[in-house]
Motif scaffolding. Structure first.
Motif, PDB file in Angstrom:
ATOM      1  N   LYS A 133      44.087  -0.788   5.386  1.00  0.00           N
ATOM      2  CA  LYS A 133      44.263  -2.214   5.707  1.00  0.00           C
ATOM      3  C   LYS A 133      43.050  -3.063   5.339  1.00  0.00           C
ATOM      4  O   LYS A 133      43.101  -4.289   5.449  1.00  0.00           O
ATOM      5  CB  LYS A 133      44.569  -2.394   7.200  1.00  0.00           C
ATOM      6  N   LEU A 134      41.969  -2.433   4.890  1.00  0.00           N
ATOM      7  CA  LEU A 134      40.804  -3.221   4.460  1.00  0.00           C
ATOM      8  C   LEU A 134      41.224  -4.134   3.309  1.00  0.00           C
ATOM      9  O   LEU A 134      41.907  -3.708   2.384  1.00  0.00           O
ATOM     10  CB  LEU A 134      39.660  -2.314   4.035  1.00  0.00           C
ATOM     11  N   GLY A 135      40.846  -5.394   3.394  1.00  0.00           N
ATOM     12  CA  GLY A 135      41.207  -6.375   2.372  1.00  0.00           C
ATOM     13  C   GLY A 135      42.491  -7.122   2.660  1.00  0.00           C
ATOM     14  O   GLY A 135      42.762  -8.150   2.040  1.00  0.00           O
ATOM     15  N   VAL A 136      43.281  -6.631   3.608  1.00  0.00           N
ATOM     16  CA  VAL A 136      44.520  -7.322   3.980  1.00  0.00           C
ATOM     17  C   VAL A 136      44.159  -8.638   4.655  1.00  0.00           C
ATOM     18  O   VAL A 136      43.182  -8.725   5.404  1.00  0.00           O
ATOM     19  CB  VAL A 136      45.382  -6.436   4.914  1.00  0.00           C
ATOM     20  N   MET A 137      44.932  -9.661   4.394  1.00  0.00           N
ATOM     21  CA  MET A 137      44.669 -10.979   4.953  1.00  0.00           C
ATOM     22  C   MET A 137      45.366 -11.144   6.300  1.00  0.00           C
ATOM     23  O   MET A 137      46.538 -10.786   6.449  1.00  0.00           O
ATOM     24  CB  MET A 137      45.151 -12.061   3.990  1.00  0.00           C
ATOM     25  N   GLY A 160      36.507  -4.721   8.188  1.00  0.00           N
ATOM     26  CA  GLY A 160      36.132  -3.567   8.998  1.00  0.00           C
ATOM     27  C   GLY A 160      36.879  -3.585  10.317  1.00  0.00           C
ATOM     28  O   GLY A 160      37.710  -4.473  10.573  1.00  0.00           O
ATOM     29  N   PHE A 161      36.562  -2.613  11.157  1.00  0.00           N
ATOM     30  CA  PHE A 161      37.188  -2.501  12.471  1.00  0.00           C
ATOM     31  C   PHE A 161      36.154  -2.024  13.480  1.00  0.00           C
ATOM     32  O   PHE A 161      35.202  -1.330  13.118  1.00  0.00           O
ATOM     33  CB  PHE A 161      38.329  -1.468  12.443  1.00  0.00           C
ATOM     34  N   HIS A 162      36.364  -2.401  14.729  1.00  0.00           N
ATOM     35  CA  HIS A 162      35.568  -1.838  15.819  1.00  0.00           C
ATOM     36  C   HIS A 162      36.436  -1.775  17.071  1.00  0.00           C
ATOM     37  O   HIS A 162      37.510  -2.366  17.112  1.00  0.00           O
ATOM     38  CB  HIS A 162      34.288  -2.652  16.064  1.00  0.00           C
ATOM     39  N   VAL A 163      35.952  -1.041  18.062  1.00  0.00           N
ATOM     40  CA  VAL A 163      36.651  -0.910  19.341  1.00  0.00           C
ATOM     41  C   VAL A 163      35.936  -1.799  20.349  1.00  0.00           C
ATOM     42  O   VAL A 163      34.707  -1.789  20.432  1.00  0.00           O
ATOM     43  CB  VAL A 163      36.645   0.566  19.807  1.00  0.00           C
ATOM     44  N   ASP A 164      36.709  -2.571  21.126  1.00  0.00           N
ATOM     45  CA  ASP A 164      36.099  -3.439  22.134  1.00  0.00           C
ATOM     46  C   ASP A 164      35.830  -2.663  23.427  1.00  0.00           C
ATOM     47  O   ASP A 164      36.057  -1.446  23.502  1.00  0.00           O
ATOM     48  CB  ASP A 164      36.956  -4.692  22.362  1.00  0.00           C
ATOM     49  N   GLU A 165      35.362  -3.374  24.438  1.00  0.00           N
ATOM     50  CA  GLU A 165      34.987  -2.739  25.711  1.00  0.00           C
ATOM     51  C   GLU A 165      36.180  -2.132  26.454  1.00  0.00           C
ATOM     52  O   GLU A 165      36.006  -1.316  27.354  1.00  0.00           O
ATOM     53  CB  GLU A 165      34.242  -3.740  26.612  1.00  0.00           C
ATOM     54  N   GLU A 166      37.398  -2.501  26.065  1.00  0.00           N
ATOM     55  CA  GLU A 166      38.603  -1.941  26.687  1.00  0.00           C
ATOM     56  C   GLU A 166      39.258  -0.877  25.797  1.00  0.00           C
ATOM     57  O   GLU A 166      40.397  -0.491  26.012  1.00  0.00           O
ATOM     58  CB  GLU A 166      39.591  -3.058  27.004  1.00  0.00           C
ATOM     59  N   ASN A 167      38.531  -0.422  24.777  1.00  0.00           N
ATOM     60  CA  ASN A 167      39.008   0.582  23.817  1.00  0.00           C
ATOM     61  C   ASN A 167      40.203   0.117  22.994  1.00  0.00           C
ATOM     62  O   ASN A 167      41.016   0.929  22.568  1.00  0.00           O
ATOM     63  CB  ASN A 167      39.319   1.913  24.510  1.00  0.00           C
ATOM     64  N   TRP A 210      41.431  -1.779  19.435  1.00  0.00           N
ATOM     65  CA  TRP A 210      40.914  -1.996  18.088  1.00  0.00           C
ATOM     66  C   TRP A 210      40.888  -3.476  17.748  1.00  0.00           C
ATOM     67  O   TRP A 210      41.807  -4.219  18.065  1.00  0.00           O
ATOM     68  CB  TRP A 210      41.754  -1.242  17.064  1.00  0.00           C
ATOM     69  N   VAL A 211      39.809  -3.890  17.093  1.00  0.00           N
ATOM     70  CA  VAL A 211      39.601  -5.265  16.658  1.00  0.00           C
ATOM     71  C   VAL A 211      39.312  -5.235  15.163  1.00  0.00           C
ATOM     72  O   VAL A 211      38.467  -4.466  14.704  1.00  0.00           O
ATOM     73  CB  VAL A 211      38.424  -5.921  17.407  1.00  0.00           C
ATOM     74  N   ALA A 212      40.031  -6.061  14.403  1.00  0.00           N
ATOM     75  CA  ALA A 212      39.752  -6.206  12.976  1.00  0.00           C
ATOM     76  C   ALA A 212      38.595  -7.181  12.810  1.00  0.00           C
ATOM     77  O   ALA A 212      38.592  -8.263  13.400  1.00  0.00           O
ATOM     78  CB  ALA A 212      40.984  -6.726  12.241  1.00  0.00           C
ATOM     79  N   ASP A 213      37.598  -6.778  12.031  1.00  0.00           N
ATOM     80  CA  ASP A 213      36.489  -7.662  11.680  1.00  0.00           C
ATOM     81  C   ASP A 213      36.909  -8.444  10.440  1.00  0.00           C
ATOM     82  O   ASP A 213      37.289  -7.845   9.425  1.00  0.00           O
ATOM     83  CB  ASP A 213      35.231  -6.848  11.378  1.00  0.00           C
ATOM     84  N   LEU A 214      36.855  -9.763  10.531  1.00  0.00           N
ATOM     85  CA  LEU A 214      37.313 -10.618   9.443  1.00  0.00           C
ATOM     86  C   LEU A 214      36.139 -11.151   8.624  1.00  0.00           C
ATOM     87  O   LEU A 214      35.016 -11.270   9.124  1.00  0.00           O
ATOM     88  CB  LEU A 214      38.150 -11.767  10.000  1.00  0.00           C
ATOM     89  N   ALA A 215      36.401 -11.504   7.371  1.00  0.00           N
ATOM     90  CA  ALA A 215      35.369 -11.985   6.450  1.00  0.00           C
ATOM     91  C   ALA A 215      34.645 -13.217   6.983  1.00  0.00           C
ATOM     92  O   ALA A 215      33.477 -13.436   6.664  1.00  0.00           O
ATOM     93  CB  ALA A 215      35.978 -12.273   5.076  1.00  0.00           C
ATOM     94  N   CYS A 216      35.303 -14.002   7.815  1.00  0.00           N
ATOM     95  CA  CYS A 216      34.705 -15.223   8.357  1.00  0.00           C
ATOM     96  C   CYS A 216      33.712 -14.936   9.482  1.00  0.00           C
ATOM     97  O   CYS A 216      33.011 -15.837   9.944  1.00  0.00           O
ATOM     98  CB  CYS A 216      35.802 -16.148   8.865  1.00  0.00           C
ATOM     99  N   GLY A 217      33.676 -13.685   9.959  1.00  0.00           N
ATOM    100  CA  GLY A 217      32.783 -13.331  11.055  1.00  0.00           C
ATOM    101  C   GLY A 217      33.483 -13.241  12.398  1.00  0.00           C
ATOM    102  O   GLY A 217      32.887 -12.787  13.368  1.00  0.00           O
ATOM    103  N   HIS A 218      34.725 -13.677  12.458  1.00  0.00           N
ATOM    104  CA  HIS A 218      35.499 -13.570  13.687  1.00  0.00           C
ATOM    105  C   HIS A 218      36.172 -12.209  13.764  1.00  0.00           C
ATOM    106  O   HIS A 218      36.170 -11.452  12.797  1.00  0.00           O
ATOM    107  CB  HIS A 218      36.568 -14.671  13.755  1.00  0.00           C
ATOM    108  N   GLY A 219      36.754 -11.910  14.910  1.00  0.00           N
ATOM    109  CA  GLY A 219      37.504 -10.677  15.099  1.00  0.00           C
ATOM    110  C   GLY A 219      38.895 -10.996  15.612  1.00  0.00           C
ATOM    111  O   GLY A 219      39.127 -12.051  16.206  1.00  0.00           O
ATOM    112  N   GLN A 220      39.812 -10.089  15.349  1.00  0.00           N
ATOM    113  CA  GLN A 220      41.182 -10.258  15.848  1.00  0.00           C
ATOM    114  C   GLN A 220      41.702  -8.899  16.306  1.00  0.00           C
ATOM    115  O   GLN A 220      41.615  -7.917  15.573  1.00  0.00           O
ATOM    116  CB  GLN A 220      42.099 -10.816  14.758  1.00  0.00           C
ATOM    117  N   HIS A 221      42.229  -8.860  17.535  1.00  0.00           N
ATOM    118  CA  HIS A 221      42.787  -7.610  18.043  1.00  0.00           C
ATOM    119  C   HIS A 221      43.968  -7.160  17.185  1.00  0.00           C
ATOM    120  O   HIS A 221      44.778  -7.987  16.768  1.00  0.00           O
ATOM    121  CB  HIS A 221      43.237  -7.770  19.502  1.00  0.00           C
TER     122      HIS A 221
END
Length: 65
Positions: free
Chosen positions: A49-53, A7-14, A16-27
């Motif tokens: 890009k969902l499912g991309v590693m 998944g994806f979400h927007v951080d406090e600075e607008n 985009w952050v990718a939500d990873l299967a491990c529970g971490h996020g990556q800009h």
């Protein structure tokens, strides 16, 4: 360690952050010329890009297997 984008979400600075299967996020910023990711700017691009590693640096730092 490679993790799937779930998944994806927007951080406090607008940014985009990718939500990873491990529970971490990556800009996944689109910030030319340093980071060229125009796909992140559209819903369709993100959906494709969902499912991309991605390499999760947090998992690597924590020694997860």
């Amino acid at each position: 360690m490679q993790q799937a984008i779930i998944g994806f979400h927007v951080d406090e600075e607008n940014d985009w952050v990718a939500d990873l299967a491990c529970g971490h996020g990556q800009h996944v910023r689109h910030n030319p010329p340093w980071q060229n990711r125009p796909w992140v700017m559209s819903e369709q691009g993100r959906q494709e890009k969902l499912g991309v590693m991605l390499a999760c640096k947090k998992c690597d730092d924590e020694g997860h297997q």
